[in-house]
Design a protein around this motif. Structure first.
Motif, PDB file in Angstrom:
ATOM      1  N   VAL A 161     -15.707  33.404 -46.409  1.00 51.22           N
ATOM      2  CA  VAL A 161     -16.769  33.010 -47.448  1.00 51.22           C
ATOM      3  C   VAL A 161     -17.344  34.612 -47.352  1.00 51.22           C
ATOM      4  O   VAL A 161     -17.140  35.183 -46.481  1.00 51.22           O
ATOM      5  CB  VAL A 161     -17.755  32.135 -47.095  1.00 51.22           C
ATOM      6  CG1 VAL A 161     -16.890  30.676 -47.044  1.00 51.22           C
ATOM      7  CG2 VAL A 161     -18.301  32.378 -45.675  1.00 51.22           C
ATOM      8  N   PRO A 162     -17.900  34.835 -48.370  1.00 57.42           N
ATOM      9  CA  PRO A 162     -18.871  36.248 -48.578  1.00 57.42           C
ATOM     10  C   PRO A 162     -20.239  36.009 -47.928  1.00 57.42           C
ATOM     11  O   PRO A 162     -20.677  34.888 -47.631  1.00 57.42           O
ATOM     12  CB  PRO A 162     -18.995  36.171 -50.320  1.00 57.42           C
ATOM     13  CG  PRO A 162     -18.861  34.956 -50.775  1.00 57.42           C
ATOM     14  CD  PRO A 162     -18.122  33.805 -49.836  1.00 57.42           C
ATOM     15  N   TYR A 163     -20.749  37.068 -47.941  1.00 56.83           N
ATOM     16  CA  TYR A 163     -22.220  37.325 -47.598  1.00 56.83           C
ATOM     17  C   TYR A 163     -23.018  38.263 -48.382  1.00 56.83           C
ATOM     18  O   TYR A 163     -22.575  39.446 -48.849  1.00 56.83           O
ATOM     19  CB  TYR A 163     -22.261  37.487 -45.902  1.00 56.83           C
ATOM     20  CG  TYR A 163     -21.883  39.097 -45.666  1.00 56.83           C
ATOM     21  CD1 TYR A 163     -22.990  40.091 -45.687  1.00 56.83           C
ATOM     22  CD2 TYR A 163     -20.685  39.408 -45.279  1.00 56.83           C
ATOM     23  CE1 TYR A 163     -22.405  41.507 -45.611  1.00 56.83           C
ATOM     24  CE2 TYR A 163     -20.339  40.842 -44.988  1.00 56.83           C
ATOM     25  CZ  TYR A 163     -21.115  41.730 -45.104  1.00 56.83           C
ATOM     26  OH  TYR A 163     -20.920  43.065 -44.965  1.00 56.83           O
ATOM     27  N   ASN A 196     -23.409  33.582 -59.456  1.00 57.56           N
ATOM     28  CA  ASN A 196     -22.285  34.358 -59.643  1.00 57.56           C
ATOM     29  C   ASN A 196     -21.432  34.680 -58.596  1.00 57.56           C
ATOM     30  O   ASN A 196     -20.149  34.585 -58.617  1.00 57.56           O
ATOM     31  CB  ASN A 196     -22.909  35.784 -60.183  1.00 57.56           C
ATOM     32  CG  ASN A 196     -23.469  35.660 -61.472  1.00 57.56           C
ATOM     33  OD1 ASN A 196     -23.412  34.628 -62.141  1.00 57.56           O
ATOM     34  ND2 ASN A 196     -24.362  36.695 -61.761  1.00 57.56           N
ATOM     35  N   ILE A 197     -21.926  34.670 -57.219  1.00 52.54           N
ATOM     36  CA  ILE A 197     -21.122  34.962 -56.058  1.00 52.54           C
ATOM     37  C   ILE A 197     -20.326  33.630 -55.612  1.00 52.54           C
ATOM     38  O   ILE A 197     -18.990  33.944 -55.240  1.00 52.54           O
ATOM     39  CB  ILE A 197     -21.996  35.408 -54.926  1.00 52.54           C
ATOM     40  CG1 ILE A 197     -22.542  37.000 -55.070  1.00 52.54           C
ATOM     41  CG2 ILE A 197     -21.251  35.609 -53.482  1.00 52.54           C
ATOM     42  CD1 ILE A 197     -23.501  37.507 -54.015  1.00 52.54           C
ATOM     43  N   LEU A 198     -21.218  32.513 -55.732  1.00 49.74           N
ATOM     44  CA  LEU A 198     -20.336  31.446 -55.541  1.00 49.74           C
ATOM     45  C   LEU A 198     -19.388  30.940 -56.450  1.00 49.74           C
ATOM     46  O   LEU A 198     -18.205  30.550 -56.109  1.00 49.74           O
ATOM     47  CB  LEU A 198     -21.313  30.275 -55.355  1.00 49.74           C
ATOM     48  CG  LEU A 198     -22.281  30.332 -54.162  1.00 49.74           C
ATOM     49  CD1 LEU A 198     -23.491  29.619 -53.939  1.00 49.74           C
ATOM     50  CD2 LEU A 198     -21.367  30.061 -52.682  1.00 49.74           C
ATOM     51  N   ALA A 199     -19.500  31.657 -57.575  1.00 50.83           N
ATOM     52  CA  ALA A 199     -18.264  31.253 -58.875  1.00 50.83           C
ATOM     53  C   ALA A 199     -17.386  31.999 -58.454  1.00 50.83           C
ATOM     54  O   ALA A 199     -16.148  31.600 -58.797  1.00 50.83           O
ATOM     55  CB  ALA A 199     -19.078  31.591 -60.038  1.00 50.83           C
ATOM     56  N   GLU A 200     -17.581  33.406 -57.987  1.00 54.70           N
ATOM     57  CA  GLU A 200     -16.475  34.325 -57.767  1.00 54.70           C
ATOM     58  C   GLU A 200     -15.498  33.761 -56.446  1.00 54.70           C
ATOM     59  O   GLU A 200     -14.362  33.686 -56.529  1.00 54.70           O
ATOM     60  CB  GLU A 200     -16.820  35.426 -57.321  1.00 54.70           C
ATOM     61  CG  GLU A 200     -17.549  36.350 -58.618  1.00 54.70           C
ATOM     62  CD  GLU A 200     -17.951  37.493 -58.218  1.00 54.70           C
ATOM     63  OE1 GLU A 200     -17.919  38.092 -56.835  1.00 54.70           O
ATOM     64  OE2 GLU A 200     -18.825  38.220 -58.964  1.00 54.70           O
ATOM     65  N   LYS A 201     -16.376  33.181 -55.469  1.00 54.12           N
ATOM     66  CA  LYS A 201     -15.659  32.512 -54.262  1.00 54.12           C
ATOM     67  C   LYS A 201     -15.008  31.356 -54.830  1.00 54.12           C
ATOM     68  O   LYS A 201     -13.575  31.232 -54.333  1.00 54.12           O
ATOM     69  CB  LYS A 201     -16.632  32.074 -53.287  1.00 54.12           C
ATOM     70  CG  LYS A 201     -15.994  31.131 -52.105  1.00 54.12           C
ATOM     71  CD  LYS A 201     -17.178  30.727 -51.300  1.00 54.12           C
ATOM     72  CE  LYS A 201     -16.650  29.900 -50.325  1.00 54.12           C
ATOM     73  NZ  LYS A 201     -16.406  28.452 -50.642  1.00 54.12           N
ATOM     74  N   ALA A 202     -15.315  30.423 -55.616  1.00 59.34           N
ATOM     75  CA  ALA A 202     -14.431  29.338 -56.207  1.00 59.34           C
ATOM     76  C   ALA A 202     -13.291  29.726 -56.757  1.00 59.34           C
ATOM     77  O   ALA A 202     -12.102  29.049 -56.832  1.00 59.34           O
ATOM     78  CB  ALA A 202     -15.611  28.199 -57.163  1.00 59.34           C
TER      79      ALA A 202
END
Length: 413
Positions: A137-139, A407-413
């Protein structure tokens, strides 16, 4: 439901930026968890998010971000007298132990899995990086300060200047490199981060979130026991380097007895009690213990003015835009503000106070006298503040945070 885990090296009750951010995460519909580095005295079931604290009793919530300098009284006295050749090995040992244990092993052990980690300050980067790799996952990295220049080279010991600071700069560079996004508090700090690390930052200012406000059992005027016609200046935030506390005390000493000053936060009693006695300010200079972050604005609202005492002690301070400034605005208190770029820009745009030189007691005295005696100017500032506090509310900054999370959680998905 996606989970956002926020990691801070401080006690949450002394870290209002992290508190606001975590509440905004929950408000956006995510499961919000905060892992604090020191134990707060907050009532957990009343918080809008989950809180994970270190084992043991609450510590000094007013303390600054953890360093490797704390030690027992006897050892501290010995090291104070010891030559540098004996001091630096001990500092290095303490520092390595802190990183390996507190910022490393303990943080990893206490931090749960997440959809996204939100890291405040870079100190716990190794632990958060390991967790982000483990769970894929990102941070996000949130830089509250320009840490590389919190202090200038001539202000710090040899060990920190030549060993610790280069390591921390290298570590922060790695933290920035691997972060999905970098967030910071002011345009000036964003510029410094860009010049140093080559990154673009999302600027989310430390505006006050009035939706979180809760009344304290008392207010500042009642707590210190002054009369309704006394003129009260408040200073919000703990005593620390880079704030001209003594100069304000000297200014108040030269003013009529009806003028009082209250310092809200930790550290003042130990550092300035002798100065209060020497200047004859007993009963007029008041040291008030910290209140919870969501109680600050209601607590100080009955004061007459606020003093922002930061000066350009370092590059970081030159661009500071602190919580206490926005809390003063939210309380609608005319501010005495320094000639620092970011503070001055906001204060002049909304015309909410008087510019002063915090290191000049005469300048502070004149500023207080003007607020106290020029009724027309004072009332104009209060009218301006009634509009400014709406424009400078956290709700406006929160929109940028929510957009970033999406935006970040969409990129992760």
């Amino acid at each position: 439901m996606m989970t956002v885990v926020t990691v801070t090296p401080m006690a949450l009750e002394s870290d209002s930026r992290t508190f606001k951010q975590a509440a905004s995460v929950a408000r956006a519909g995510y499961r919000s968890i905060v892992v604090e580095g020191r134990t707060s005295r907050l009532q957990r079931d009343a918080l809008p998010f989950e809180l994970i604290s270190p084992d043991g009793d609450p510590e000094d919530a007013g303390a600054e971000e953890p360093t490797a300098s704390s030690q027992s009284g006897g050892l501290r006295a010995f090291l104070k007298r010891a030559p540098e050749s004996l001091k630096w090995p001990w500092r290095v040992v303490r520092y390595v132990a802190m990183y390996a244990i507190d910022f490393g092993f303990v943080t990893v052990r206490r931090t749960p899995p997440a959809s996204l980690y939100y890291l405040h300050a870079f100190y716990q980067f190794p632990a958060v990086y390991c967790l982000s790799r483990r769970y894929g996952v990102p941070y996000i990295y949130d830089a509250h300060d320009f840490y590389s220049r919190l202090e200038e080279p001539d202000q710090i010991p040899w060990t920190r200047r030549h060993l610790i600071l280069p390591f921390e700069r290298w570590l922060e560079r790695k933290c920035v490199k691997h972060a999905a996004a970098v967030v910071t508090v002011a345009d000036g700090i964003a510029d410094l981060l860009r010049e140093t690390f080559g990154c673009e930052s999302v600027v989310i200012r430390n505006c006050h979130d009035s939706r979180l406000d809760q009344e304290h059992p008392s207010v500042v005027r009642e707590t210190i026991g002054i009369q309704p016609d006394d003129f009260l200046v408040v200073v919000i935030g703990r005593a620390k380097k880079g704030r001209a506390i003594l100069e304000l005390l000297q200014a108040v000493a030269d003013l009529p007895d009806k003028v009082h000053v209250a310092f809200l936060g930790s550290g003042y009693q130990d550092k300035f009690a002798d100065d209060v006695q020497r200047l004859g300010l007993a009963g007029r200079a008041h040291f008030v213990p910290p209140v919870k972050p969501f109680e600050v604005v209601p607590f100080v609202r009955g004061a007459d003015a606020a003093a922002i005492l930061y000066y350009a002690r370092s590059v970081n301070y030159a661009y500071s835009l602190p919580n206490g400034f926005f809390q003063s605005v939210a309380a609608e208190l005319p501010v005495l503000y320094p000639d620092l770029i970011e503070i001055k820009k906001v204060a002049e745009r909304f015309d909410i106070g008087l510019g002063i030189d915090p290191r000049n007691s005469q300048s502070l005295r004149v500023g207080i006298e003007t607020l106290r005696n020029d009724t027309g100017r004072y009332e104009q500032l209060r009218r301006n503040l009634s509009k400014a506090h709406i424009a400078l509310d956290w709700e406006n900054e929160e929109k940028k945070l929510h957009e970033l999370l999406v935006n970040i959680l969409a990129e992760k998905a």
